[in-house]
Design an enzyme around this catalytic site. Structure first.
Site, PDB file in Angstrom:
ATOM      1  N   GLY A  11      11.057  -1.707  -4.903  1.00 31.54           N
ATOM      2  CA  GLY A  11       9.752  -1.141  -4.546  1.00 31.54           C
ATOM      3  C   GLY A  11       9.866  -0.125  -3.420  1.00 31.54           C
ATOM      4  N   THR A  96       4.591  -8.670   2.760  1.00 32.84           N
ATOM      5  CA  THR A  96       3.622  -8.616   1.655  1.00 32.84           C
ATOM      6  C   THR A  96       2.251  -9.042   2.160  1.00 32.84           C
ATOM      7  OG1 THR A  96       5.408  -9.158   0.163  1.00 32.84           O
ATOM      8  CG2 THR A  96       3.178  -9.459  -0.691  1.00 32.84           C
ATOM      9  N   THR A  97       1.230  -8.307   1.752  1.00 30.83           N
ATOM     10  CA  THR A  97      -0.123  -8.609   2.222  1.00 30.83           C
ATOM     11  C   THR A  97      -0.933  -9.283   1.115  1.00 30.83           C
ATOM     12  OG1 THR A  97      -0.803  -6.389   1.575  1.00 30.83           O
ATOM     13  CG2 THR A  97      -0.146  -6.702   3.867  1.00 30.83           C
ATOM     14  N   HIS A 151      -5.408   3.933   2.773  1.00 28.06           N
ATOM     15  CA  HIS A 151      -4.059   3.728   2.224  1.00 28.06           C
ATOM     16  C   HIS A 151      -3.825   4.607   0.999  1.00 28.06           C
ATOM     17  CE1 HIS A 151      -3.882   0.205   4.861  1.00 28.06           C
ATOM     18  NE2 HIS A 151      -2.574   0.236   4.664  1.00 28.06           N
ATOM     19  N   LYS A 155      -2.059   1.075  -3.666  1.00 29.95           N
ATOM     20  CA  LYS A 155      -2.213  -0.225  -2.994  1.00 29.95           C
ATOM     21  C   LYS A 155      -3.149  -1.102  -3.833  1.00 29.95           C
ATOM     22  CE  LYS A 155      -3.348  -2.390   1.433  1.00 29.95           C
ATOM     23  NZ  LYS A 155      -2.215  -3.315   1.347  1.00 29.95           N
ATOM     24  N   GLY A 161      -4.296  -6.159   4.858  1.00 33.96           N
ATOM     25  CA  GLY A 161      -4.058  -7.321   5.725  1.00 33.96           C
ATOM     26  C   GLY A 161      -4.265  -6.959   7.189  1.00 33.96           C
ATOM     27  N   THR A 162      -3.919  -5.735   7.539  1.00 34.13           N
ATOM     28  CA  THR A 162      -4.077  -5.286   8.932  1.00 34.13           C
ATOM     29  C   THR A 162      -5.552  -5.234   9.317  1.00 34.13           C
ATOM     30  OG1 THR A 162      -2.091  -3.971   8.700  1.00 34.13           O
ATOM     31  CG2 THR A 162      -3.520  -3.409  10.542  1.00 34.13           C
TER      32      THR A 162
HETATM   33  P1  NAD Z   1       5.731  -1.716  -4.613  1.00 28.56           P
HETATM   34  O1  NAD Z   1       4.840  -2.002  -5.795  1.00 28.56           O
HETATM   35  O2  NAD Z   1       6.337  -0.355  -4.497  1.00 28.56           O
HETATM   36  O3  NAD Z   1       6.947  -2.756  -4.591  1.00 28.56           O
HETATM   37  C1  NAD Z   1       6.821  -4.125  -4.899  1.00 28.56           C
HETATM   38  C2  NAD Z   1       8.123  -4.525  -5.577  1.00 28.56           C
HETATM   39  O4  NAD Z   1       8.132  -5.949  -5.712  1.00 28.56           O
HETATM   40  C3  NAD Z   1       8.278  -3.935  -6.981  1.00 28.56           C
HETATM   41  O5  NAD Z   1       9.496  -3.240  -7.086  1.00 28.56           O
HETATM   42  C4  NAD Z   1       8.273  -5.166  -7.887  1.00 28.56           C
HETATM   43  O6  NAD Z   1       9.127  -5.007  -9.010  1.00 28.56           O
HETATM   44  C5  NAD Z   1       8.809  -6.223  -6.928  1.00 28.56           C
HETATM   45  N1  NAD Z   1       8.571  -7.608  -7.330  1.00 28.56           N
HETATM   46  C6  NAD Z   1       7.509  -8.116  -8.014  1.00 28.56           C
HETATM   47  N2  NAD Z   1       7.685  -9.441  -8.199  1.00 28.56           N
HETATM   48  C7  NAD Z   1       8.872  -9.777  -7.614  1.00 28.56           C
HETATM   49  C8  NAD Z   1       9.587 -10.997  -7.460  1.00 28.56           C
HETATM   50  N3  NAD Z   1       9.124 -12.154  -7.954  1.00 28.56           N
HETATM   51  N4  NAD Z   1      10.778 -10.967  -6.784  1.00 28.56           N
HETATM   52  C9  NAD Z   1      11.240  -9.819  -6.277  1.00 28.56           C
HETATM   53  N5  NAD Z   1      10.621  -8.624  -6.413  1.00 28.56           N
HETATM   54  C10 NAD Z   1       9.438  -8.618  -7.060  1.00 28.56           C
HETATM   55  O7  NAD Z   1       4.867  -2.083  -3.321  1.00 28.56           O
HETATM   56  P2  NAD Z   1       5.147  -1.617  -1.813  1.00 28.56           P
HETATM   57  O8  NAD Z   1       4.358  -0.399  -1.515  1.00 28.56           O
HETATM   58  O9  NAD Z   1       6.596  -1.657  -1.556  1.00 28.56           O
HETATM   59  O10 NAD Z   1       4.414  -2.808  -1.028  1.00 28.56           O
HETATM   60  C11 NAD Z   1       4.851  -4.155  -1.166  1.00 28.56           C
HETATM   61  C12 NAD Z   1       3.980  -5.053  -0.291  1.00 28.56           C
HETATM   62  O11 NAD Z   1       4.208  -4.729   1.083  1.00 28.56           O
HETATM   63  C13 NAD Z   1       2.475  -4.901  -0.508  1.00 28.56           C
HETATM   64  O12 NAD Z   1       1.868  -6.176  -0.399  1.00 28.56           O
HETATM   65  C14 NAD Z   1       2.034  -4.011   0.644  1.00 28.56           C
HETATM   66  O13 NAD Z   1       0.675  -4.203   0.996  1.00 28.56           O
HETATM   67  C15 NAD Z   1       2.955  -4.524   1.721  1.00 28.56           C
HETATM   68  N6  NAD Z   1       3.183  -3.634   2.861  1.00 28.56           N
HETATM   69  C16 NAD Z   1       3.284  -4.228   4.062  1.00 28.56           C
HETATM   70  C17 NAD Z   1       3.592  -3.497   5.180  1.00 28.56           C
HETATM   71  C18 NAD Z   1       3.756  -4.211   6.490  1.00 28.56           C
HETATM   72  O14 NAD Z   1       4.037  -3.560   7.517  1.00 28.56           O
HETATM   73  N7  NAD Z   1       3.627  -5.535   6.526  1.00 28.56           N
HETATM   74  C19 NAD Z   1       3.784  -2.107   5.074  1.00 28.56           C
HETATM   75  C20 NAD Z   1       3.674  -1.515   3.826  1.00 28.56           C
HETATM   76  C21 NAD Z   1       3.393  -2.299   2.715  1.00 28.56           C
END
Ligand code: NAD
Length: 263
Positions: A11, A96-97, A151, A155, A161-162
């Site tokens: 991702g 993850t949020t 965002h 998303k 979540g923030t």
């Molecule tokens: P994305 O869709 O690009 O990536 C998610 C990835 O997870 C995908 O590649 C998918 O194939 C994979 N995935 C799905 N199920 C899985 C499993 N069971 N095991 C392993 N991998 C699996 O999304 P993203 O933009 O990378 O965001 C991911 C999460 O992070 C979201 O919830 C987003 O809100 C969060 N996020 C958090 C922060 C933070 O600072 N906490 C910052 C940005 C994004």
């Protein structure tokens, strides 16, 4: 040397995390898991010099003897991955949020009973952590507050979540908020979602954005706006690396980066 596996390696965030961990001297990237990208070499995802392939299941973390798993997936997958980490004694760093407040209570109990620890932060950007802290400090001095989070257009959860955590912390910091004056809603949703203490949260989704938030506070004759912009996913990496290095020394569940930053 802390051995790190990454869930969601294919991702947007997962790739950035893999690259950041691979570039960090005190930690080692030993596994990358993503069932939807299984079999792909990490270098094809733009992550140089690891020699690793994306694995389809968490077994890869056991095979690689990982100490810490980082999860940036979707909330249903993250729930399962966290359970797996608690069962297998692998520390978890979760970005993850989409987790609800009740779930956090359950996770707290789960990780208190496990030899694994977890750090879960809806925002790993240090600027955003400070924004939340400033909003919490300002809350008792204002009568009303609204949060606008903005965002990118892919998303899947809303509000962020923030935004939710900011509202929760502001609500906990002050019990005196003016009531919403709205008596007639012409367009459903125009006033956003009603968060804790009635603080309204508005979610904007727009191609080209990354992650942004404004907290607006109002009192007689003045407003205060606190804004944070993550312009690039690299903004989250110092916080992720900090959590990866700290998680082994933080028993149970830690929510948010504040305690790791001494805030
Ligand atoms: P994305 O869709 O690009 O990536 C998610 C990835 O997870 C995908 O590649 C998918 O194939 C994979 N995935 C799905 N199920 C899985 C499993 N069971 N095991 C392993 N991998 C699996 O999304 P993203 O933009 O990378 O965001 C991911 C999460 O992070 C979201 O919830 C987003 O809100 C969060 N996020 C958090 C922060 C933070 O600072 N906490 C910052 C940005 C994004």
């Amino acid at each position: 040397m802390t051995r790190v596996g990454v869930f969601g390696a294919g991702g947007r965030m997962g790739r950035t995390v893999c690259a950041a961990i691979a570039a960090e001297p005190a930690v080692e990237l030993v596994a990358a898991v993503d069932p939807y990208h299984a079999g792909i070499d990490l270098h094809q995802l733009g992550i140089p010099d690891t020699g690793l392939q994306v694995a389809g299941s968490a077994d890869a973390l056991v095979d690689a003897n990982a100490d810490v798993a980082v999860d940036f997936t979707v909330v249903d997958a993250a729930r399962k991955n966290l359970d797996w980490c608690a069962d297998h004694g692998v520390h978890a760093v979760v970005g993850t949020t989409g987790f609800g407040a009740d779930e956090l209570d359950a996770l707290r109990i789960r990780f208190e009973a496990s030899k694994a620890n977890a750090v879960l932060a809806p925002n790993f950007s240090i600027g955003a952590v400070l924004m939340m802290r400033f909003a919490e400090l300002a809350a008792p001095f204002f009568d009303s507050a609204e949060i606008i989070e903005l965002h990118h257009d892919e998303k899947v959860d809303a509000p962020s979540g923030t935004a939710l955590l900011t509202a929760q912390r502001m609500a906990a910091a002050s019990s005196e908020w003016a009531p919403d004056p709205t008596r007639q809603v012409v367009l459903e949703g125009a006033r956003g979602g009603e968060g804790p203490a009635g603080i309204r949260v508005h979610s904007l989704r727009l191609r080209g954005l990354v992650a942004h938030q404004e907290v607006l506070l109002g009192a007689a004759g003045q407003t205060l706006t606190i804004r944070h912009d993550s312009l690039d996913r690299s903004s989250f990496m110092p916080g992720v690396v900090l959590a990866v290095r700290a998680v082994a020394d933080r028993p149970g569940l830690t929510v948010g980066l504040d305690p790791l930053l001494g805030l």
